[in-house]
Design a protein around this motif. Structure first.
Motif, short mmCIF file in Angstrom:
data_model
loop_
_atom_site.label_atom_id
_atom_site.label_comp_id
_atom_site.label_asym_id
_atom_site.label_seq_id
_atom_site.Cartn_x
_atom_site.Cartn_y
_atom_site.Cartn_z
N SER A 1 38.03 34.02 25.53
CA SER A 1 38.75 34.88 24.88
C SER A 1 38.18 35.78 26.01
CB SER A 1 38.57 36.10 23.91
OG SER A 1 37.28 35.96 23.89
N ASP A 2 39.16 36.87 26.23
CA ASP A 2 39.21 37.92 27.72
C ASP A 2 38.01 38.43 27.34
OD1 ASP A 2 40.99 36.97 29.08
OD2 ASP A 2 42.46 38.80 28.03
N ALA A 3 38.14 38.96 25.39
CA ALA A 3 36.10 39.61 25.47
C ALA A 3 34.77 39.05 25.38
CB ALA A 3 36.74 39.68 24.12
N GLN A 4 35.33 37.34 25.18
CA GLN A 4 34.09 36.62 25.40
C GLN A 4 34.14 36.27 27.31
OE1 GLN A 4 34.87 33.02 23.64
NE2 GLN A 4 33.73 33.66 21.71
N TRP A 5 35.18 36.61 27.75
CA TRP A 5 34.79 36.84 29.23
C TRP A 5 33.60 37.51 29.42
CZ3 TRP A 5 34.54 33.80 33.84
CH2 TRP A 5 34.82 34.78 34.86
N THR A 6 33.85 39.02 29.21
CA THR A 6 33.37 39.87 29.84
C THR A 6 32.21 39.68 29.35
OG1 THR A 6 35.05 41.18 29.36
CG2 THR A 6 33.35 42.58 28.70
N VAL A 7 31.40 40.05 28.60
CA VAL A 7 30.37 39.37 27.48
C VAL A 7 29.23 38.85 28.60
CG1 VAL A 7 28.79 38.45 26.31
CG2 VAL A 7 30.86 40.12 25.75
#
Length: 401
Positions: free
Chosen positions: A252-258
Motif C-alpha cells: 500500500s502507499d502507507a506501507q511504501w512510506t514506512v
C-alpha cells in the motif's frame, strides 16, 4: 507432549472409523478424524502397508499421516481375512478407502454391500477422479497438477513444476474428512448414512478456480506466478548479505512510506514518479534493481527485525528442516513428539506437525504413536467376538497378522 495439546477436546470420541488406505490421501482423512478423537482402525496387508517402506521423498508419509490410529493386518485375498474385514467394517460409523474403482467391491467392502448391513454407515471414497470419463485413469498428485493447471501456474513459462508438497493428496483427504463430518450431522437428523467421494483432480480444479474466474472476468489468461503481472511493486525475494534471501513487501502507499523511512530510502519516497502503487508498478523494472542494490549489504536478520518492528510483511526463506527450530512453533505447541514405528530409527522419538486448528484454545495432539503393523490385531478381533482359538486359527491360516 506440551501443555497446549493436553486439554484439547475430542469431539469425535466414541466414533469408530475403519480405513482401507495407503499413501497420503486416504490416511490424511483418517488422521484428521483421529486427531478429532475418533477411534481409527487402519487395515493393512499381512506384510504391512507398503507406504511404511518408502524411501526418499516418501519416507515421511507413514509417520506423518497415521498417528492416533490402531492397526490390524488382514489378507483380503483369503476368504477368512475378507470376512474379518467385513465384520470390522460392519462395526464402523465411517469407512474410508482410497483404492482403484472396483477394488473394494471384490471383497464385499464397497458402499452398496456395506450399507445393506449398516444403513447408518458413512463411506468415504478417495479417488483420482469423480465418476465420469476420467474415472478409470490412474492418478497421482503429479498427474492432476499437470492436467489441472497447478504445475503450469507454479513453474516459469514453458517449465511446468509441481508444487513442493503433496498438496492435492493432503487436501483431498481433508475434503474427505469434511464430507464425513457433514454426513455425520445429516445422519444425526435422518438416521441414515451416505457415500462421500473426494477426488484429486477435482481438488486441483478447485484450487484453480480463482485463476479460471480471473480469465472469465477479464478475458486475460492468468500467467504462471513467476511471470505474473504483479499488482504491487515491492513484493519479491531479495538476495542480501552473505547470499541470504528474504521476501519483502509493501502493498500500500502507507506501507511504501514506512518501508522507505526505516530503510533510509528518503529519495525514493520523495520521487513523484513513485508516488502511488500503480506508479511504482509501472516503474518496477527500474525500481527493483535499485532496491536490490541498496539492500544487498544488509543481513536477513537485520531486515527481519526492522520489518517486524514496523509491521511490514516479510519472510526469511527457510527450508522444511529449519521449522524444527521455529520459535513460534516451539512456544505454541505446534510440534508434538511422535515415536517412529518403522525403519532404521524405529522406536526413536521425533517432532511432527499438528493440524492447524485449535479447539477451546488447545491444539489437537498425538494420543497414539503411529502403530506397528498389526499392533492391535488381537485386541480388535477380541472386540469383534473372536475367541482365542479363532484368533489362533486365523493366524495359522495367515489370514491375519
Amino acid at each position: 507432549m506440551s501443555g497446549p495439546t493436553q486439554q484439547a477436546p475430542q469431539p469425535l470420541a466414541g466414533l469408530r472409523v475403519v480405513e482401507f488406505t495407503h499413501m497420503v490421501m486416504g490416511p490424511t482423512c483418517g488422521m484428521v478424524l483421529a486427531d478429532l478423537g475418533a477411534e481409527v482402525i487402519k487395515v493393512e496387508p499381512i506384510d504391512g502397508d507398503r507406504t511404511r517402506r518408502l524411501l526418499g521423498a516418501g519416507a515421511g508419509f507413514f509417520p506423518m499421516f497415521n498417528r492416533n490410529k490402531k492397526s490390524i493386518a488382514l489378507d483380503l485375498h483369503k476368504p477368512e481375512g475378507a470376512a474379518v474385514a467385513r465384520k470390522l467394517a460392519a462395526s464402523a460409523d465411517v469407512v474410508a478407502e482410497n483404492f482403484k474403482p472396483g477394488t473394494m467391491a471384490k471383497y464385499g467392502l464397497d458402499y452398496a454391500a456395506l450399507s445393506q448391513v449398516n444403513p447408518r454407515l458413512i463411506y468415504v471414497a478417495h479417488k483420482g477422479f469423480l465418476p465420469g470419463p476420467y474415472e478409470h485413469r490412474t492418478a497421482l498428485d503429479e498427474v492432476v497438477q499437470m492436467m489441472g493447471g497447478l504445475a503450469y501456474m507454479t513453474g516459469r513459462p514453458g517449465d511446468p513444476l509441481r508444487a513442493g508438497t503433496s498438496v492435492n493428496d493432503i487436501m483431498g483427504g481433508l475434503f474427505g474428512a469434511l464430507g464425513a463430518l457433514g454426513a455425520l450431522i445429516q445422519r444425526g437428523i435422518s438416521g441414515r448414512g451416505m457415500e462421500v467421494q473426494s477426488a484429486l483432480y477435482e481438488n486441483n480444479v478447485f484450487l484453480m478456480g480463482q485463476h479460471m474466474l480471473q480469465y472469465a472476468l477479464t478475458g486475460k489468461p492468468a500467467a504462471p506466478l513467476p511471470a505474473r503481472d504483479n499488482p504491487w511493486a515491492v513484493y519479491d525475494v531479495f538476495t542480501v548479505r552473505d547470499g541470504e534471501q528474504i521476501f519483502l513487501a509493501a502493498v500500500s502507499d502507507a506501507q511504501w512510506t514506512v518501508f522507505c523511512r526505516i530503510l533510509g530510502l528518503e529519495d525514493l519516497a520523495a520521487d513523484p514518479a513513485l508516488a502511488t502503487n500503480n506508479d511504482r508498478v509501472r516503474a518496477r523494472p527500474k525500481l527493483l534493481p535499485v532496491l536490490r542494490e541498496r539492500l544487498a549489504h544488509r543481513s536477513a536478520a537485520e531486515l527481519s527485525a526492522m520489518m517486524e518492528k514496523a509491521g511490514l510483511p516479510f519472510a526469511p526463506i527457510r527450508r522444511p528442516e529449519d521449522l524444527y527450530d521455529d520459535e513460534h512453533l516451539l512456544a505454541t505447541g505446534g510440534l508434538a513428539d511422535l515415536r517412529l514405528p518403522d525403519g532404521p530409527r524405529a522406536g526413536q522419538s521425533v517432532k511432527t506437525t499438528l493440524i492447524p486448528i485449535t479447539l477451546e484454545g488447545a491444539r489437537l495432539g498425538v494420543r497414539l504413536d503411529p502403530p506397528r503393523s498389526g499392533q492391535n490385531t488381537d485386541e480388535l478381533l477380541e472386540g469383534l467376538g473372536y475367541g482365542a482359538s479363532d484368533i489362533q486359527a486365523l493366524r495359522a491360516a495367515r489370514a491375519v497378522a
